[in-house]
Design a protein around this motif. Structure first.
Motif, mmCIF file in Angstrom:
data_model
loop_
_atom_site.group_PDB
_atom_site.id
_atom_site.type_symbol
_atom_site.label_atom_id
_atom_site.label_comp_id
_atom_site.label_asym_id
_atom_site.label_seq_id
_atom_site.Cartn_x
_atom_site.Cartn_y
_atom_site.Cartn_z
ATOM 1 N N PRO A 394 36.490 14.280 -39.272
ATOM 2 C CA PRO A 394 35.097 13.852 -39.054
ATOM 3 C C PRO A 394 34.961 12.340 -39.181
ATOM 4 O O PRO A 394 35.625 11.711 -39.998
ATOM 5 C CB PRO A 394 34.325 14.593 -40.163
ATOM 6 N N ASP A 395 34.095 11.788 -38.349
ATOM 7 C CA ASP A 395 33.884 10.333 -38.387
ATOM 8 C C ASP A 395 33.075 9.915 -39.611
ATOM 9 O O ASP A 395 33.344 8.860 -40.201
ATOM 10 C CB ASP A 395 33.155 9.878 -37.115
ATOM 11 N N ALA A 396 32.084 10.719 -39.984
ATOM 12 C CA ALA A 396 31.197 10.354 -41.090
ATOM 13 C C ALA A 396 31.585 11.130 -42.337
ATOM 14 O O ALA A 396 31.917 12.317 -42.277
ATOM 15 C CB ALA A 396 29.732 10.644 -40.732
ATOM 16 N N ALA A 397 31.560 10.453 -43.481
ATOM 17 C CA ALA A 397 31.840 11.082 -44.766
ATOM 18 C C ALA A 397 31.137 10.274 -45.851
ATOM 19 O O ALA A 397 30.881 9.074 -45.704
ATOM 20 C CB ALA A 397 33.339 11.165 -45.030
ATOM 21 N N THR A 398 30.826 10.937 -46.958
ATOM 22 C CA THR A 398 30.164 10.246 -48.062
ATOM 23 C C THR A 398 31.147 9.305 -48.755
ATOM 24 O O THR A 398 32.376 9.508 -48.713
ATOM 25 C CB THR A 398 29.606 11.267 -49.061
ATOM 26 N N LEU A 399 30.605 8.277 -49.425
ATOM 27 C CA LEU A 399 31.451 7.317 -50.125
ATOM 28 C C LEU A 399 32.251 7.964 -51.249
ATOM 29 O O LEU A 399 33.452 7.654 -51.400
ATOM 30 C CB LEU A 399 30.583 6.173 -50.679
ATOM 31 N N LEU A 432 38.942 21.841 -39.810
ATOM 32 C CA LEU A 432 38.826 23.065 -39.027
ATOM 33 C C LEU A 432 37.876 24.021 -39.729
ATOM 34 O O LEU A 432 37.997 24.270 -40.935
ATOM 35 C CB LEU A 432 40.211 23.714 -38.854
ATOM 36 N N ASN A 433 36.910 24.589 -38.944
ATOM 37 C CA ASN A 433 35.944 25.575 -39.458
ATOM 38 C C ASN A 433 35.196 25.060 -40.687
ATOM 39 O O ASN A 433 34.977 25.797 -41.664
ATOM 40 C CB ASN A 433 36.646 26.888 -39.799
ATOM 41 N N GLY A 434 34.831 23.787 -40.653
ATOM 42 C CA GLY A 434 34.041 23.227 -41.746
ATOM 43 C C GLY A 434 34.840 22.905 -42.993
ATOM 44 O O GLY A 434 34.249 22.601 -44.026
ATOM 45 N N LYS A 435 36.188 22.950 -42.924
ATOM 46 C CA LYS A 435 37.024 22.655 -44.086
ATOM 47 C C LYS A 435 37.950 21.483 -43.764
ATOM 48 O O LYS A 435 38.612 21.475 -42.721
ATOM 49 C CB LYS A 435 37.849 23.878 -44.488
ATOM 50 N N LEU A 436 37.982 20.525 -44.680
ATOM 51 C CA LEU A 436 38.841 19.347 -44.552
ATOM 52 C C LEU A 436 40.032 19.518 -45.496
ATOM 53 O O LEU A 436 39.860 19.704 -46.698
ATOM 54 C CB LEU A 436 38.059 18.074 -44.900
ATOM 55 N N LEU A 437 41.245 19.459 -44.915
ATOM 56 C CA LEU A 437 42.474 19.625 -45.690
ATOM 57 C C LEU A 437 43.343 18.383 -45.537
ATOM 58 O O LEU A 437 43.683 17.991 -44.416
ATOM 59 C CB LEU A 437 43.245 20.857 -45.217
ATOM 60 N N PRO A 484 62.162 23.481 -57.474
ATOM 61 C CA PRO A 484 63.328 22.598 -57.592
ATOM 62 C C PRO A 484 64.162 22.577 -56.320
ATOM 63 O O PRO A 484 64.521 23.605 -55.763
ATOM 64 C CB PRO A 484 64.105 23.218 -58.767
ATOM 65 N N GLY A 485 64.449 21.350 -55.838
ATOM 66 C CA GLY A 485 65.292 21.164 -54.668
ATOM 67 C C GLY A 485 64.606 21.320 -53.334
ATOM 68 O O GLY A 485 65.238 21.160 -52.281
ATOM 69 N N LYS A 486 63.274 21.628 -53.312
ATOM 70 C CA LYS A 486 62.587 21.855 -52.037
ATOM 71 C C LYS A 486 61.393 20.936 -51.843
ATOM 72 O O LYS A 486 60.531 21.194 -51.009
ATOM 73 C CB LYS A 486 62.123 23.308 -51.950
ATOM 74 N N GLY A 487 61.337 19.859 -52.578
ATOM 75 C CA GLY A 487 60.263 18.900 -52.379
ATOM 76 C C GLY A 487 58.954 19.353 -52.984
ATOM 77 O O GLY A 487 58.850 20.402 -53.626
ATOM 78 N N THR A 488 57.939 18.525 -52.752
ATOM 79 C CA THR A 488 56.617 18.761 -53.339
ATOM 80 C C THR A 488 55.556 18.547 -52.278
ATOM 81 O O THR A 488 55.650 17.628 -51.456
ATOM 82 C CB THR A 488 56.362 17.823 -54.531
ATOM 83 N N SER A 489 54.527 19.421 -52.308
ATOM 84 C CA SER A 489 53.383 19.305 -51.407
ATOM 85 C C SER A 489 52.113 19.375 -52.253
ATOM 86 O O SER A 489 51.909 20.350 -52.978
ATOM 87 C CB SER A 489 53.400 20.397 -50.356
ATOM 88 N N VAL A 490 51.282 18.329 -52.176
ATOM 89 C CA VAL A 490 50.045 18.260 -52.930
ATOM 90 C C VAL A 490 48.902 18.383 -51.932
ATOM 91 O O VAL A 490 48.849 17.637 -50.936
ATOM 92 C CB VAL A 490 49.935 16.962 -53.747
ATOM 93 N N ASN A 491 47.950 19.312 -52.182
ATOM 94 C CA ASN A 491 46.879 19.634 -51.225
ATOM 95 C C ASN A 491 45.519 19.422 -51.862
ATOM 96 O O ASN A 491 45.294 19.745 -53.035
ATOM 97 C CB ASN A 491 46.991 21.085 -50.773
ATOM 98 N N ALA A 492 44.617 18.905 -51.036
ATOM 99 C CA ALA A 492 43.205 18.742 -51.429
ATOM 100 C C ALA A 492 42.346 19.280 -50.294
ATOM 101 O O ALA A 492 42.473 18.813 -49.147
ATOM 102 C CB ALA A 492 42.860 17.289 -51.723
ATOM 103 N N GLN A 493 41.500 20.250 -50.591
ATOM 104 C CA GLN A 493 40.672 20.891 -49.569
ATOM 105 C C GLN A 493 39.203 20.782 -49.957
ATOM 106 O O GLN A 493 38.824 21.083 -51.091
ATOM 107 C CB GLN A 493 41.058 22.369 -49.392
ATOM 108 N N PHE A 494 38.388 20.369 -48.981
ATOM 109 C CA PHE A 494 36.953 20.184 -49.213
ATOM 110 C C PHE A 494 36.184 20.964 -48.142
ATOM 111 O O PHE A 494 36.607 21.046 -46.978
ATOM 112 C CB PHE A 494 36.564 18.701 -49.135
ATOM 113 N N LYS A 495 35.080 21.526 -48.563
ATOM 114 C CA LYS A 495 34.204 22.229 -47.632
ATOM 115 C C LYS A 495 33.064 21.281 -47.251
ATOM 116 O O LYS A 495 32.228 20.912 -48.081
ATOM 117 C CB LYS A 495 33.645 23.489 -48.286
ATOM 118 N N LEU A 496 33.040 20.899 -45.993
ATOM 119 C CA LEU A 496 32.038 19.922 -45.518
ATOM 120 C C LEU A 496 30.838 20.661 -44.937
ATOM 121 O O LEU A 496 30.960 21.725 -44.363
ATOM 122 C CB LEU A 496 32.652 19.003 -44.458
#
Length: 496
Positions: A394-399, A432-437, A484-496
């Protein structure tokens, strides 16, 4: 045949009615009135309590059921009483009539002496108290003897004597509409007629049918008395069941009403709590956003203070060291270089801290531009490569959301550089579908599940805890996928 003639005459009388329009319009008027009354009853019934509605419905259903049961029982009792009386009377009359009809097995007629004896028998006062008329039928339907001499030797339909010729006792109460019952109708007393087979003595063959008419006053009184008893029992049972059902339904209705009141009060309380919780949630969200804004202002202030304070002092120290090295030849050059290196490292770290704490101006940036900027700054500071996989954002987002995402990506990239040496750094984002990941991955050594909370020195991972707090304070969902040995994935999901 007489009955059929009467039925046909009635049909002919009413079949020629010329008022067809009235016959056709009357049902339409009656149907309209019925619909009107039905709608009124339906509206009035809705205003009644459940127990009253149940009693009305139960009274209708149970009343109709018990009415038909009472009618059936009364009819069965009446039929049984009449049949029992008829069989008793038939046995009684057979003893009187069979001796006089034995000659009919030879001559198929009664002798004058037998007729005279039967007339004398009918003149008996004791017999007249019960029997008012006697007929003897031949098998072909001819009356060979009758108290009413006008029908003697006349032939009539065999409908009623057919069953008696088969050996059965046939009875009927108050059915004197046949032509051969004209004499009995003139008596104007309630009668019931009995047809009994008359048999030959030595062979038991049916040679005639005896018909006699007995007064029915006492039988009707007995039947009426039994019928009244039956209806009293049925009515009492129906009333008792209705009262019992009404009591049960009334009690259940009261319980339902109390539960409805309690449920309504709970619903009102739940609604009030929901409104209160929603207001508190809005206040908490506002406070969280305000705290995030104040926190960023504090970080900027600390960064500015580091830049304007310790960084300037360290710069002054380096300048004075250079002046001291030029003017004092006796200064230990090795010690001077050690001091100068330490001061230079301290100045670089202070400046890095200052740049990290002070965010760039991101108010006018879109989310896509913001993520590109934080990745570029990380590459410039660490000399590593960051791959961007950014979809539709999305182009617009809150500060507050922009600040949160900037700090989230900045901290996770710093962790990837610190623990994975910047290997396989990827920043991806999609809406997608109102969710920002937004996800940050690396190909480092990964972490064990318990290491996500406590590190090897037993200290809580403040960076991860801070990221989780930042994301969840804005209503988002924070998660880490690592092994261990497979890396790391950090996720942040917001409902817009």
């Amino acid at each position: 045949m007489a009955k059929d003639a009467k039925v046909e005459s009635k049909n002919q009388t009413f079949g020629g009615d010329p008022t067809e329009t009235l016959v056709e319009s009357a049902p339409a008027i009656e149907a309209g009135n019925a619909r009107h009354w039905f709608s009124r009853i339906k509206v009035q019934t809705r205003n009644l309590s459940r127990s009253t509605q149940f009693v009305i419905a139960a009274a209708l259903i149970l009343g109709l059921t018990m009415f038909f049961v009472g009618k059936l029982v009364s009819a069965r009792i009446e039929r049984a009483a009449v049949q029992s009386a008829a069989e008793a009377g038939a046995h009684y009359m057979e003893a009187f009539l069979e001796p006089y009809v034995q000659e009919m097995s030879r001559d198929n007629a009664l002798a004058p002496s037998s007729i005279k004896s039967l007339d004398g028998l009918m003149g008996s006062r004791s017999l007249k108290r019960h029997i008012v008329s006697i007929k003897i039928w031949r098998a072909d339907g001819t009356v060979v003897y009758s108290t009413d001499k006008s029908i003697t030797n006349r032939k009539f339909p065999m409908d009623e004597i057919a069953e008696a010729l088969k050996g059965k006792v046939v009875t009927d109460l108050e059915d004197l509409s046949q032509e051969e019952n004209e004499f009995e109708r003139t008596l104007n007393v309630p009668l019931y007629e009995i047809y009994a087979p008359l048999r030959e003595f030595h062979s038991g063959k049916i040679i005639a049918v005896g018909e006699f008419y007995e007064k029915a006053e006492s039988l009707e009184q007995e039947i009426n008395r039994v019928r009244q008893q039956v209806w009293m029992v049925v009515g009492a049972a129906t009333l008792a069941m209705l009262i019992l059902l009404f009591f049960l339904v009334w009690r259940g209705d009261k319980i339902i009403q109390r539960q409805q009141v309690a449920l309504r009060l709970r619903l009102l309380e739940q609604t009030r709590l929901h409104v209160s919780n929603a207001a508190l949630q809005r206040k908490m969200t506002t406070a969280t956003q305000e705290f995030s804004r104040i926190n960023e202002l504090t970080l900027r202030r600390i960064g500015a203070d580091l830049h304007d304070g310790p960084a300037q002092l360290l710069t002054l120290i380096l300048i004075r060291l250079d002046d001291l090295a030029e003017n004092c030849a006796s200064v230990d050059q090795e010690s001077m270089e050690t001091i100068r290196g330490a001061a230079t490292d301290a100045l670089r770290e202070v400046r890095d801290l200052s740049r990290g704490l002070a965010l760039p101006e991101i108010n006018d940036l879109t989310l896509l531009e913001e993520l590109q900027l934080v990745a570029k700054r990380h590459e410039q500071r660490t000399g590593t490569k960051v791959e961007l996989k950014l979809g539709s954002l999305p182009d617009a987002a809150t500060l507050p959301l922009k600040l949160c995402l900037y700090r989230f990506v900045q901290e996770t990239l710093n962790n990837a550089y610190r623990h994975a040496r910047g290997k396989g750094q990827v920043v991806s984002g999609n809406h997608l579908n109102g969710k920002l990941l937004v996800t940050v991955k690396d190909d480092g050594p990964g972490m064990a599940p318990d290491a996500l909370v406590v590190d090897t020195h037993g200290r809580t991972r403040l960076g991860l805890a801070g990221l989780r707090y930042r994301v969840e304070s804005l209503g988002g969902q924070f998660s880490i996928d690592s092994s261990p040995g497979k890396g790391t994935s950090v996720n942040a999901q917001f409902k817009l």
